[in-house]
Motif scaffolding. Structure first.
Motif, PDB file in Angstrom:
ATOM      1  N   HIS A   3       3.872 -13.788   0.329  1.00 40.75           N
ATOM      2  CA  HIS A   3       3.162 -13.402  -0.900  1.00 40.75           C
ATOM      3  C   HIS A   3       3.057 -11.875  -0.993  1.00 40.75           C
ATOM      4  CE1 HIS A   3       1.820 -17.456  -2.049  1.00 40.75           C
ATOM      5  NE2 HIS A   3       1.666 -17.677  -0.749  1.00 40.75           N
ATOM      6  N   PRO A   4       4.164 -11.232  -1.255  1.00 37.68           N
ATOM      7  CA  PRO A   4       4.108  -9.768  -1.383  1.00 37.68           C
ATOM      8  C   PRO A   4       3.439  -9.314  -2.678  1.00 37.68           C
ATOM      9  CG  PRO A   4       6.308 -10.560  -1.916  1.00 37.68           C
ATOM     10  CD  PRO A   4       5.530 -11.752  -1.459  1.00 37.68           C
ATOM     11  N   LYS A   5       3.216 -10.258  -3.615  1.00 45.73           N
ATOM     12  CA  LYS A   5       2.609  -9.922  -4.894  1.00 45.73           C
ATOM     13  C   LYS A   5       1.094 -10.021  -4.807  1.00 45.73           C
ATOM     14  CE  LYS A   5       2.598 -11.297  -9.771  1.00 45.73           C
ATOM     15  NZ  LYS A   5       3.103 -12.269 -10.776  1.00 45.73           N
ATOM     16  N   LEU A   6       0.412  -9.066  -5.392  1.00 43.12           N
ATOM     17  CA  LEU A   6      -1.048  -9.032  -5.369  1.00 43.12           C
ATOM     18  C   LEU A   6      -1.606  -9.957  -6.445  1.00 43.12           C
ATOM     19  CD1 LEU A   6      -3.648  -7.737  -4.280  1.00 43.12           C
ATOM     20  CD2 LEU A   6      -3.353  -5.914  -5.975  1.00 43.12           C
ATOM     21  N   ASP A   7      -2.260 -11.057  -6.025  1.00 41.35           N
ATOM     22  CA  ASP A   7      -2.883 -11.969  -6.979  1.00 41.35           C
ATOM     23  C   ASP A   7      -3.931 -12.808  -6.249  1.00 41.35           C
ATOM     24  OD1 ASP A   7      -1.404 -13.765  -5.484  1.00 41.35           O
ATOM     25  OD2 ASP A   7       0.109 -14.080  -7.037  1.00 41.35           O
ATOM     26  N   ASP A   8      -4.581 -13.703  -7.022  1.00 43.89           N
ATOM     27  CA  ASP A   8      -5.631 -14.541  -6.433  1.00 43.89           C
ATOM     28  C   ASP A   8      -5.068 -15.526  -5.413  1.00 43.89           C
ATOM     29  OD1 ASP A   8      -8.009 -13.586  -7.627  1.00 43.89           O
ATOM     30  OD2 ASP A   8      -7.478 -14.557  -9.516  1.00 43.89           O
ATOM     31  N   ASP A   9      -3.855 -15.970  -5.604  1.00 44.42           N
ATOM     32  CA  ASP A   9      -3.249 -16.892  -4.636  1.00 44.42           C
ATOM     33  C   ASP A   9      -3.135 -16.242  -3.261  1.00 44.42           C
ATOM     34  OD1 ASP A   9      -3.002 -18.840  -6.556  1.00 44.42           O
ATOM     35  OD2 ASP A   9      -0.919 -18.353  -7.050  1.00 44.42           O
ATOM     36  N   LEU A  10      -2.794 -14.971  -3.244  1.00 48.03           N
ATOM     37  CA  LEU A  10      -2.708 -14.248  -1.969  1.00 48.03           C
ATOM     38  C   LEU A  10      -4.064 -14.215  -1.272  1.00 48.03           C
ATOM     39  CD1 LEU A  10      -1.319 -12.409   0.111  1.00 48.03           C
ATOM     40  CD2 LEU A  10      -1.748 -10.480  -1.417  1.00 48.03           C
ATOM     41  N   VAL A  30     -13.266 -11.888   2.028  1.00 49.66           N
ATOM     42  CA  VAL A  30     -12.297 -12.105   0.954  1.00 49.66           C
ATOM     43  C   VAL A  30     -12.934 -11.863  -0.410  1.00 49.66           C
ATOM     44  CG1 VAL A  30     -10.880 -13.853  -0.188  1.00 49.66           C
ATOM     45  CG2 VAL A  30     -10.863 -13.658   2.308  1.00 49.66           C
ATOM     46  N   GLU A  31     -14.167 -12.282  -0.597  1.00 47.12           N
ATOM     47  CA  GLU A  31     -14.823 -12.062  -1.891  1.00 47.12           C
ATOM     48  C   GLU A  31     -14.993 -10.573  -2.164  1.00 47.12           C
ATOM     49  OE1 GLU A  31     -15.431 -14.169  -4.339  1.00 47.12           O
ATOM     50  OE2 GLU A  31     -14.327 -15.564  -3.045  1.00 47.12           O
ATOM     51  N   SER A  32     -15.256  -9.812  -1.120  1.00 42.88           N
ATOM     52  CA  SER A  32     -15.362  -8.360  -1.289  1.00 42.88           C
ATOM     53  C   SER A  32     -14.024  -7.775  -1.743  1.00 42.88           C
ATOM     54  CB  SER A  32     -15.804  -7.705   0.017  1.00 42.88           C
ATOM     55  OG  SER A  32     -15.767  -6.300  -0.073  1.00 42.88           O
ATOM     56  N   LEU A  33     -12.939  -8.262  -1.141  1.00 46.10           N
ATOM     57  CA  LEU A  33     -11.607  -7.796  -1.539  1.00 46.10           C
ATOM     58  C   LEU A  33     -11.250  -8.259  -2.952  1.00 46.10           C
ATOM     59  CD1 LEU A  33      -9.618  -8.433   1.769  1.00 46.10           C
ATOM     60  CD2 LEU A  33     -10.422  -6.233   0.890  1.00 46.10           C
ATOM     61  N   ARG A  34     -11.696  -9.461  -3.307  1.00 47.31           N
ATOM     62  CA  ARG A  34     -11.383  -9.999  -4.632  1.00 47.31           C
ATOM     63  C   ARG A  34     -12.053  -9.154  -5.731  1.00 47.31           C
ATOM     64  NH1 ARG A  34      -9.558 -15.097  -5.428  1.00 47.31           N
ATOM     65  NH2 ARG A  34     -10.496 -15.786  -3.457  1.00 47.31           N
ATOM     66  N   LYS A  35     -13.294  -8.770  -5.519  1.00 50.01           N
ATOM     67  CA  LYS A  35     -13.992  -7.942  -6.501  1.00 50.01           C
ATOM     68  C   LYS A  35     -13.290  -6.603  -6.675  1.00 50.01           C
ATOM     69  CE  LYS A  35     -18.580  -9.959  -5.695  1.00 50.01           C
ATOM     70  NZ  LYS A  35     -19.952  -9.684  -5.178  1.00 50.01           N
ATOM     71  N   PHE A  79      -6.675  -1.824  -6.133  1.00 48.16           N
ATOM     72  CA  PHE A  79      -5.455  -1.960  -5.349  1.00 48.16           C
ATOM     73  C   PHE A  79      -4.247  -1.927  -6.272  1.00 48.16           C
ATOM     74  CE2 PHE A  79      -8.430  -4.951  -2.935  1.00 48.16           C
ATOM     75  CZ  PHE A  79      -8.980  -3.905  -2.206  1.00 48.16           C
ATOM     76  N   ALA A  80      -3.316  -1.064  -5.963  1.00 43.31           N
ATOM     77  CA  ALA A  80      -2.111  -0.972  -6.785  1.00 43.31           C
ATOM     78  C   ALA A  80      -1.132  -2.093  -6.480  1.00 43.31           C
ATOM     79  CB  ALA A  80      -1.427   0.383  -6.577  1.00 43.31           C
ATOM     80  N   ASP A  81      -1.110  -2.534  -5.242  1.00 38.53           N
ATOM     81  CA  ASP A  81      -0.178  -3.586  -4.842  1.00 38.53           C
ATOM     82  C   ASP A  81      -0.702  -4.255  -3.585  1.00 38.53           C
ATOM     83  OD1 ASP A  81       0.298  -1.707  -2.835  1.00 38.53           O
ATOM     84  OD2 ASP A  81       2.119  -0.949  -3.786  1.00 38.53           O
ATOM     85  N   ALA A  82       0.087  -5.201  -3.046  1.00 39.43           N
ATOM     86  CA  ALA A  82      -0.332  -5.920  -1.842  1.00 39.43           C
ATOM     87  C   ALA A  82      -0.422  -4.991  -0.639  1.00 39.43           C
ATOM     88  CB  ALA A  82       0.649  -7.055  -1.549  1.00 39.43           C
ATOM     89  N   GLY A  83       0.366  -3.922  -0.633  1.00 33.61           N
ATOM     90  CA  GLY A  83       0.282  -2.962   0.466  1.00 33.61           C
ATOM     91  C   GLY A  83      -1.074  -2.292   0.524  1.00 33.61           C
ATOM     92  N   ALA A  84      -1.638  -1.983  -0.645  1.00 31.23           N
ATOM     93  CA  ALA A  84      -2.972  -1.392  -0.696  1.00 31.23           C
ATOM     94  C   ALA A  84      -4.027  -2.396  -0.232  1.00 31.23           C
ATOM     95  CB  ALA A  84      -3.270  -0.918  -2.114  1.00 31.23           C
ATOM     96  N   LEU A  85      -3.813  -3.677  -0.568  1.00 33.65           N
ATOM     97  CA  LEU A  85      -4.725  -4.716  -0.093  1.00 33.65           C
ATOM     98  C   LEU A  85      -4.676  -4.823   1.422  1.00 33.65           C
ATOM     99  CD1 LEU A  85      -6.606  -7.164  -0.584  1.00 33.65           C
ATOM    100  CD2 LEU A  85      -4.556  -8.563  -0.767  1.00 33.65           C
ATOM    101  N   LEU A  86      -3.497  -4.706   1.989  1.00 35.11           N
ATOM    102  CA  LEU A  86      -3.356  -4.771   3.443  1.00 35.11           C
ATOM    103  C   LEU A  86      -4.132  -3.643   4.111  1.00 35.11           C
ATOM    104  CD1 LEU A  86      -2.037  -6.037   5.942  1.00 35.11           C
ATOM    105  CD2 LEU A  86      -0.057  -4.556   5.542  1.00 35.11           C
ATOM    106  N   LYS A  87      -4.074  -2.458   3.539  1.00 36.34           N
ATOM    107  CA  LYS A  87      -4.829  -1.330   4.096  1.00 36.34           C
ATOM    108  C   LYS A  87      -6.336  -1.572   3.987  1.00 36.34           C
ATOM    109  CE  LYS A  87      -1.300   2.180   3.162  1.00 36.34           C
ATOM    110  NZ  LYS A  87      -0.980   3.443   2.428  1.00 36.34           N
TER     111      LYS A  87
END
Length: 387
Positions: free
Chosen positions: A108-115, A137-142, A149-157
């Motif tokens: 799931h390299p795409k940033l979305d709720d499924d990820l 996860v809820e903190s990240l979702r908000k 987050f610009a992309d999944a890479g930013a979410l990983l950081k």
């Protein structure tokens, strides 16, 4: 009975014209078998095979002496020749936590709720705990919905930062210089690697130039005393013992007396492994602490609980019971390099806030590492979205 077979007559040799005719039928003579040879051959066929020489098992101690002598005769390797020490990522990449997170971001390299939904499942499966996983996860979702987050890479950081924040408060290395002797009482259930951890700690402190004494207080388990003595011999550290079935509190009391009289800097006391449900053995820990305080009111200066990283959420109930009985002040989490899921570290940090002093990342003495929150998290997370 022996059976004899008539030999096939050899091909007749060409007649020698110079030979004299003595009247003897040479063909008939060659057709008659040699009785002695036939018997010998038949006996060879039925005789039992010669017994093989029994394999002699090499003397283990003699082999070790020879190997140590050979190593001593060889010149010490230079710094460039020494094998590189494996880093945290190398050690932790095989854990369940690391594998699940790596495959998650690859799929799931795409940033979305499924990820995020799958991330929550991965955290719970890795024994991080339901509450901790949901909150993270809820903190990240908000933040994602706020377009932080610009992309999944930013979410990983961001995930890395959140996980480090959970572990940073329990990153407190053990300081053994506050008392002399500094008394470490080790506790834990059977099979967590308690005695092995003591041996590795003894090696670590000895390498730091500190004098160490071991107390064989595990008098309940068969061969536990001998196992600790083996570690003592290997690390050239003295061991105080009284044999199996001796009173554990008495052994540790004698060891503390010896450490005080010898000016030893660190005393590490082993105790019987026990389940948190065994009331009698748990009460014995309280007795050991009371006896030690007769000599040193501040002892033990560290109650170090050893936890098997593969036990998952069961470690929570273990720590809770041992903390109430023996006043656990620090944790060692072992076997994190194997099949451990790894998430229990976050659950322990969130539930108890007890310092995690060391983690076991392998079999060798150097694989008992001082816990580092950032190095640990980096070892669990993929270096990038490509894994």
């Amino acid at each position: 009975m022996l059976k004899f077979w008539k030999k096939k007559p050899a091909d007749p040799a060409p007649a020698d014209p110079s030979a004299k005719d003595d009247g003897v039928d040479r063909a008939a003579e060659t057709a008659i078998p040699d009785l002695g040879s036939a018997v010998a051959e038949a006996m060879a066929e039925i005789a039992p095979p010669e017994p093989m020489a029994p394999e002699v098992e090499p003397d283990v101690e003699e082999t070790l002496v020879v190997e140590e002598a050979r190593e001593a005769a060889q010149p010490a390797p230079t710094e460039a020749e020494r094998p590189a020490k494996r880093n945290w990522r190398d050690r932790l990449s095989g854990s369940g936590f690391a594998k699940s997170l790596t495959s998650l971001f690859v799929r799931h390299p795409k940033l979305d709720d499924d990820l995020l939904d799958e991330l929550e499942t991965a955290l719970i499966t890795a024994d991080v705990g339901v509450e901790a996983s949901t909150s993270l996860v809820e903190s990240l979702r908000k933040r994602m919905h706020k377009r932080e987050f610009a992309d999944a890479g930013a979410l990983l950081k961001a995930l890395r930062a959140e996980l480090v924040a959970l572990l940073k408060p329990v990153e407190k290395p053990l300081d053994t210089t506050t008392h002399s002797p500094f008394v470490i009482l080790t506790v834990g259930i059977n099979g967590v690697g308690k005695t092995t951890t003591i041996g590795k700690l003894a090696r670590r402190f000895s390498d730091e130039g500190r004098s160490v004494l071991l107390a064989a207080g595990d008098t309940f388990r068969a061969a536990a005393v001998e196992q600790l003595k083996t570690w003592g011999d290997r690390n050239k550290v003295p061991v105080v013992s009284q044999g199996q079935d001796a009173d554990s509190a008495s052994v540790i009391f004698d060891a503390l007396q010896a450490a005080r009289s010898r000016g030893t800097q660190v005393l590490i006391a082993d105790t019987a492994g026990r389940l948190h449900t065994q009331g009698g053995l748990m009460d014995e820990l309280g007795k050991i602490v009371r006896v030690m305080k007769k000599l040193d009111p501040a002892a033990p200066h560290e109650v170090l609980m050893v936890i098997d990283g593969t036990t998952g959420q069961n470690a929570i109930s273990q720590v809770r019971q041992f903390r109430d009985t023996s006043g656990v002040t620090g944790l060692v989490v072992t076997k994190l390099d194997g099949t451990a899921k790894g998430g229990v570290m976050f659950a322990l940090a969130r539930e108890f806030g007890l310092p995690i002093r060391y983690v076991g990342l392998g079999e060798t003495t150097t694989d008992l590492r001082v816990f580092e929150a950032e190095s640990f998290v980096d070892g669990l997370l993929p270096a990038n979205l490509g894994g």
